[in-house]
Design a protein around this motif. Structure first.
Motif, short mmCIF file in Angstrom:
data_model
loop_
_atom_site.label_atom_id
_atom_site.label_comp_id
_atom_site.label_asym_id
_atom_site.label_seq_id
_atom_site.Cartn_x
_atom_site.Cartn_y
_atom_site.Cartn_z
N ARG A 152 0.81 -1.22 0.00
CA ARG A 152 0.00 0.00 0.00
C ARG A 152 0.84 1.28 0.00
N GLN A 153 2.06 1.18 0.56
CA GLN A 153 2.99 2.30 0.62
C GLN A 153 2.34 3.59 1.16
N PRO A 154 1.85 3.55 2.40
CA PRO A 154 1.34 4.78 3.02
C PRO A 154 2.51 5.70 3.36
N ARG A 155 2.20 6.87 3.91
CA ARG A 155 3.25 7.82 4.26
C ARG A 155 4.22 7.19 5.26
N ASN A 156 5.52 7.43 5.07
CA ASN A 156 6.59 6.90 5.92
C ASN A 156 6.68 5.38 5.85
N ALA A 157 6.17 4.77 4.80
CA ALA A 157 6.21 3.31 4.67
C ALA A 157 7.64 2.78 4.71
N LEU A 158 8.54 3.41 3.96
CA LEU A 158 9.92 2.93 3.91
C LEU A 158 10.58 3.02 5.28
N GLN A 159 10.39 4.14 5.98
CA GLN A 159 10.98 4.30 7.30
C GLN A 159 10.44 3.25 8.28
N ARG A 160 9.15 2.99 8.22
CA ARG A 160 8.54 2.00 9.12
C ARG A 160 9.03 0.59 8.79
N ILE A 161 9.17 0.30 7.50
CA ILE A 161 9.68 -1.02 7.10
C ILE A 161 11.10 -1.21 7.58
N ARG A 162 11.95 -0.19 7.41
CA ARG A 162 13.35 -0.31 7.82
C ARG A 162 13.48 -0.49 9.33
N THR A 163 12.61 0.19 10.09
CA THR A 163 12.63 0.01 11.55
C THR A 163 12.31 -1.44 11.92
N ILE A 164 11.31 -1.99 11.27
CA ILE A 164 10.93 -3.39 11.55
C ILE A 164 12.03 -4.33 11.10
N GLU A 165 12.63 -4.07 9.94
CA GLU A 165 13.70 -4.94 9.43
C GLU A 165 14.89 -4.97 10.37
N ARG A 166 15.24 -3.82 10.96
CA ARG A 166 16.36 -3.80 11.91
C ARG A 166 16.05 -4.69 13.11
N ARG A 167 14.82 -4.62 13.59
CA ARG A 167 14.45 -5.41 14.77
C ARG A 167 14.30 -6.89 14.43
N LEU A 168 14.04 -7.19 13.16
CA LEU A 168 13.94 -8.59 12.72
C LEU A 168 15.28 -9.15 12.26
N HIS A 169 16.32 -8.29 12.22
CA HIS A 169 17.65 -8.68 11.75
C HIS A 169 17.62 -9.03 10.26
N LEU A 170 16.82 -8.31 9.52
CA LEU A 170 16.76 -8.46 8.06
C LEU A 170 17.61 -7.38 7.40
N PRO A 171 18.12 -7.64 6.19
CA PRO A 171 18.77 -6.56 5.44
C PRO A 171 17.79 -5.42 5.23
N GLU A 172 18.29 -4.19 5.40
CA GLU A 172 17.39 -3.05 5.29
C GLU A 172 17.11 -2.70 3.84
N THR A 173 15.89 -2.32 3.57
CA THR A 173 15.46 -1.91 2.23
C THR A 173 15.95 -0.49 1.96
N ASP A 174 16.60 -0.29 0.81
CA ASP A 174 17.08 1.04 0.45
C ASP A 174 15.96 1.90 -0.11
N THR A 175 15.25 1.37 -1.07
CA THR A 175 14.14 2.10 -1.67
C THR A 175 13.03 1.10 -2.01
N LEU A 176 11.81 1.58 -1.96
CA LEU A 176 10.69 0.74 -2.40
C LEU A 176 10.59 0.80 -3.91
N PRO A 177 10.40 -0.34 -4.56
CA PRO A 177 10.26 -0.33 -6.02
C PRO A 177 9.03 0.47 -6.44
N GLU A 178 9.04 0.87 -7.70
CA GLU A 178 7.89 1.58 -8.23
C GLU A 178 6.66 0.70 -8.14
N PRO A 179 5.60 1.19 -7.52
CA PRO A 179 4.40 0.36 -7.38
C PRO A 179 3.73 0.12 -8.72
#
Length: 462
Positions: A228-255
């Motif tokens: 859905r890519q709501p506002r601050n989606a990338l920032q929220r995803i990266r926060t979750i990825e850090r806590r999950l120990h996943l590689p962080e997403t640099d940019t979201l692909p074009e929807p």
């Protein structure tokens, strides 16, 4: 980004949810990472477990106080069946109408709203003075429960490690019987001295206590944020990825444009899912019919079998201890037998145990033991439907699929207790009643077997 777009990094694999065939998670950029347990994954499952505990308290408390409540308000067995069924009808509405909204608004806000709704209605139930008031408030409690169940199952399906996917989704359902058991042991010594009003209000306050942990610690679905890519989606995803120990997403692909033909309720019947969806619904309807008959009436049935009121509440509590054991074990056994086979095995044993409970004269100890066994195999076998449903639907329709499966299933949940009340009101023998309720479990077994055949055919590309 607009809510009219969605993101999938590769066809057939909505991200960042794992592919069940791999032992890894994918981040929003499609990168692989080890998918073992982390602190955050455990917290998410524990929070979902806690919401299920709230459900258990809110559903079972009305069953535990039923004998005193019916005397206080002058309700017959049939009228009490209406009260039970009102809550279950509310669950259907929650699953059908409220749960699908989380595919648009997100899982997190809907779960929090659902818990708030059931808390308010549960507290208000303690002030009910008539059948109509109580039924309406139970409808509200049920609506919150029905929506919450779909939300927590969806989050657990996304965040659980792949190897423990079925275990985690089934295990979180163990919160329900654990809470019901604790509630039973608390209520049993208090039922003669505390009014049913106070007990219902206390259950509502316990439900409300879950709100703060959910607000502060429950994350949003990464799959929802990526699609859905709501506002601050990338920032929220990266926060979750850090806590999950996943590689962080640099940019979201074009929807890409959302495929509306395969979204919403219609998406449950496309891409080869129609027959399995109908089989799943039929199995859940039949399973709910027997399950909620037992859940709603087991204290009353134990009294009919010769137990006093305190022992009847212990029978309900032991049933729920067994239910937790069933939830805890079905996922583990499914790792060896497959989920379909495990569900069939559990429900067949449950059908046999029901027949024994209703047809053989037993001592108090034996009644309690059989109630425990029924809890293991009935609740455990039925709860296998949650990971079964989660595995059937992709992320874009998973909440809708879970909500509609459980919502449609509530047809059986409404019929079960109401029919049970009618049978008891007409003094039908317990042996016949339990044989009647063993039949839906056999239908469940047939549906799950048919689903397994279709799944194997799909895996072979037939």
């Amino acid at each position: 980004m607009s809510g009219s777009v969605s993101y999938e990094a590769r066809p057939g694999a909505p991200l960042p949810h794992h592919d069940a065939r791999d032992a890894s998670l994918l981040n929003a950029s499609g990168q692989l990472a080890p998918a073992g347990w982390t602190v955050m994954r455990a917290i998410i499952i524990m929070l979902c477990f806690g919401v299920n505990m709230v459900d258990g308290v809110d559903v079972l408390m009305i069953s535990y106080v039923a004998p005193t409540l019916s005397k206080s308000l002058g309700l017959s067995a049939e009228q009490l069946g209406i009260v039970f069924s009102a809550g279950l009808a509310g669950m259907a509405l929650g699953g059908l109408l409220i749960a699908p909204l989380s595919d648009k608004t997100g899982r997190r806000p809907l779960i929090i709203f659902s818990v708030a709704l059931m808390s308010v209605c549960m507290i208000a139930s303690g002030y009910a003075t008539s059948l109509v008031e109580l039924a309406v408030l139970r409808l509200g409690v049920g609506a919150g429960i029905g929506a919450a169940l779909a939300g927590i199952a969806t989050l657990a399906a996304e965040y659980a490690p792949p190897k423990h996917h079925d275990f985690a989704v089934a295990m979180l359902q163990g919160g329900y019987p654990i809470a019901a058991t604790i509630t039973g042991f608390i209520v049993a010594p208090l039922i003669h001295t505390w009014s049913w009003n106070i007990l219902l209000i206390g259950a509502g306050l316990f439900s409300a206590s879950a709100l703060l942990p959910l607000i502060f610690f429950l994350p949003e679905s990464m799959a929802f944020l990526a699609q859905r890519q709501p506002r601050n989606a990338l920032q929220r995803i990266r926060t979750i990825e850090r806590r999950l120990h996943l590689p962080e997403t640099d940019t979201l692909p074009e929807p890409v444009p959302l495929d509306r033909t395969n979204a919403g309720v219609g998406g449950l019947f496309r891409e080869g899912r129609m027959v399995r969806t109908l089989l799943l619904w039929t199995s859940i309807v039949c399973g709910f019919m027997t399950l909620y008959f037992i859940i709603s009436w087991i204290p009353k049935l134990a009294v009919e079998a010769g137990l006093d009121i305190s022992d009847s509440i212990y029978a309900g509590a032991l049933y729920n201890i067994g239910a937790f054991v069933g939830c805890a074990t079905i996922g583990i056994i499914a790792m060896r037998l497959t989920l379909h086979r495990t569900i069939m095995l559990y429900l067949l044993i449950a059908a046999v145990a029901l027949s024994i409970f209703g047809s053989i004269t037993m001592s108090v100890t034996q009644v309690l033991a059989v109630a425990f066994v029924i809890g293991i195999f009935l609740q455990g076998g039925f709860n296998g439907h949650y990971p079964l449903a989660a595995g059937l639907y992709p992320v874009k329709v998973r909440a809708t699929g879970m909500g509609w499966a459980m919502g449609v299933g509530r047809v059986g949940a409404v019929i079960g207790p109401f029919l049970g009340g009618t049978l008891l009101q007409h003094h039908v023998r317990l042996s016949i009643i339990f044989q009647i309720y063993a039949v839906p479990l056999l239908i469940c077994v047939g549906c799950v077997y048919a689903m397994s055949v279709l799944q194997r055919s799909a895996d072979r590309g037939v």
